[in-house]
Write an enzyme that holds these catalytic residues in place. Structure first.
Site, short mmCIF file in Angstrom:
data_model
loop_
_atom_site.label_atom_id
_atom_site.label_comp_id
_atom_site.label_asym_id
_atom_site.label_seq_id
_atom_site.Cartn_x
_atom_site.Cartn_y
_atom_site.Cartn_z
N ILE A 15 -44.94 43.07 64.49
CA ILE A 15 -44.64 44.36 65.14
C ILE A 15 -43.43 45.00 64.47
CG2 ILE A 15 -45.74 43.91 67.37
CD1 ILE A 15 -42.00 43.37 66.90
N ARG A 29 -42.49 45.70 60.33
CA ARG A 29 -42.91 46.60 59.26
C ARG A 29 -43.98 45.91 58.43
NH1 ARG A 29 -41.11 50.21 61.73
NH2 ARG A 29 -39.57 51.79 61.11
N GLU A 64 -49.63 52.40 55.78
CA GLU A 64 -50.08 53.14 56.96
C GLU A 64 -50.28 54.62 56.63
OE1 GLU A 64 -47.19 52.47 60.01
OE2 GLU A 64 -47.48 50.31 59.99
N HIS A 81 -49.68 50.92 65.00
CA HIS A 81 -48.22 51.12 65.03
C HIS A 81 -47.80 51.85 66.32
CE1 HIS A 81 -44.45 51.47 62.28
NE2 HIS A 81 -44.11 51.25 63.55
#
Length: 316
Positions: free
Chosen positions: A232, A234, A263, A281
């Site tokens: 959770i 990067r 992402e 995210h």
């Protein structure tokens, strides 16, 4: 005359921008057409004194250079790996972020992902929706959480909040970070040693060059075929190619990921695997956390232009 602010990223609801516009002249870069953006950088950008950005968008030296009057960068988020901090410091630009206000909700998501992966909730959901229950198709059993060990990589605010929750499930806690940190007896000597001692590895460390691909093939191998990786933090912290290989070959049990290397693009190989839980995210995506983050961001801007001490400076 209202201070002028450049707004980067797309996490800003209309109501929040409208409220901000009562106190500041806002230039929302993401909503400008290309021609309008070009005109802005040729003219009005010179008057901008503040940048409001997100933790994932950040601001680099080249972008900051387009605002010669820049005084402050207010980051909507905790992570600062997308902000060129040395470049900001060299120009005397102050930087703020939003620690603490999202800690609890991000920790909640970390535990939710771990539970989902450990108890195989996505697979069970698909099983029921596909009509396999009446067919009495065999089900793979999951494993109990009690008596397991969770290794937490990065034992700061969020890491400690995750640990507090996991203890309630009867899970033992170990951690690794470069500094000794609290509870030194629980600290492993290396990340690989932590993985080898753990059933679950929860990544909570900051991103950036110092932690890029810290969770590599060797760490995943140490975590083992029954191990579960939760990230959770990067996406850059985990070697995604090594992760896909470990999951595909059975050398790692499962992965539950809220963050990815590129992402919003998630590798098709990760999506195709049955032993992954994937979310976009959203660690801080609760009504309460986002409101608190925006409030802290805006209050830092207000404090700066009023000449008051900043509420959460990274450096000033």
């Amino acid at each position: 005359m209202k201070p002028e602010i450049a707004v980067l990223g797309n996490v800003w609801p209309d109501a929040a921008l409208s409220a901000l516009a009562l106190e500041f002249t806002c230039h929302v870069i993401g909503r400008m057409a290309p021609a309008e953006r070009a005109r802005f950088f040729e003219g009005a950008a010179r008057q901008v004194r503040a940048v409001l950005t997100s933790g994932t968008v950040g601001i680099d030296a080249a972008t900051a250079a387009r605002f010669p009057g820049l005084e402050i960068v207010a980051v909507h988020g905790v992570g600062l790996d997308a902000v060129d901090l040395p470049a900001m410091a060299a120009r005397g630009i102050v930087v703020t972020n939003t620690p603490d206000v999202l800690t609890e909700d991000v920790a909640d998501l970390a535990v939710s992902l771990l539970l989902a992966a450990s108890r195989r909730l996505p697979q069970l959901d698909r099983y029921v929706r596909a009509g396999h229950w009446p067919e009495k198709r065999p089900l793979l059993p999951s494993r109990s959480l009690r008596g397991k060990t969770a290794g937490i990589y990065g034992y700061g605010r969020i890491g400690q909040a995750v640990a507090g929750r996991l203890r309630g499930f009867g899970i033992d806690i170990r951690y690794f970070q470069r500094s000794e940190g609290p509870e030194p007896r629980r600290r492993s000597a290396s990340l690989r040693e932590l993985a080898a001692a753990s059933d679950y590895l929860v990544v909570c460390t900051p991103g950036g060059p110092d932690t890029r691909h810290a969770v590599d093939a060797a760490v995943l191998e140490a975590l083992g075929p029954e191990g579960i990786l939760v990230n959770i933090a990067r996406g850059s912290v985990v070697d995604e190619a090594a992760l896909i290989e470990a999951l595909s070959s059975g050398r790692l049990g499962a992965a539950a990921l809220d963050v990815f290397e590129d992402e919003p693009h998630v590798p098709a190989a990760l999506c195709a695997l049955d032993n992954t839980v994937l979310s976009p995210h959203v660690g801080s995506l609760t009504v309460e956390a986002r409101l608190a983050m925006r409030t802290l961001c805006f209050d830092n801007l207000r404090a700066h232009f009023a000449g008051r001490p900043l509420l959460s400076p990274v450096f000033a």
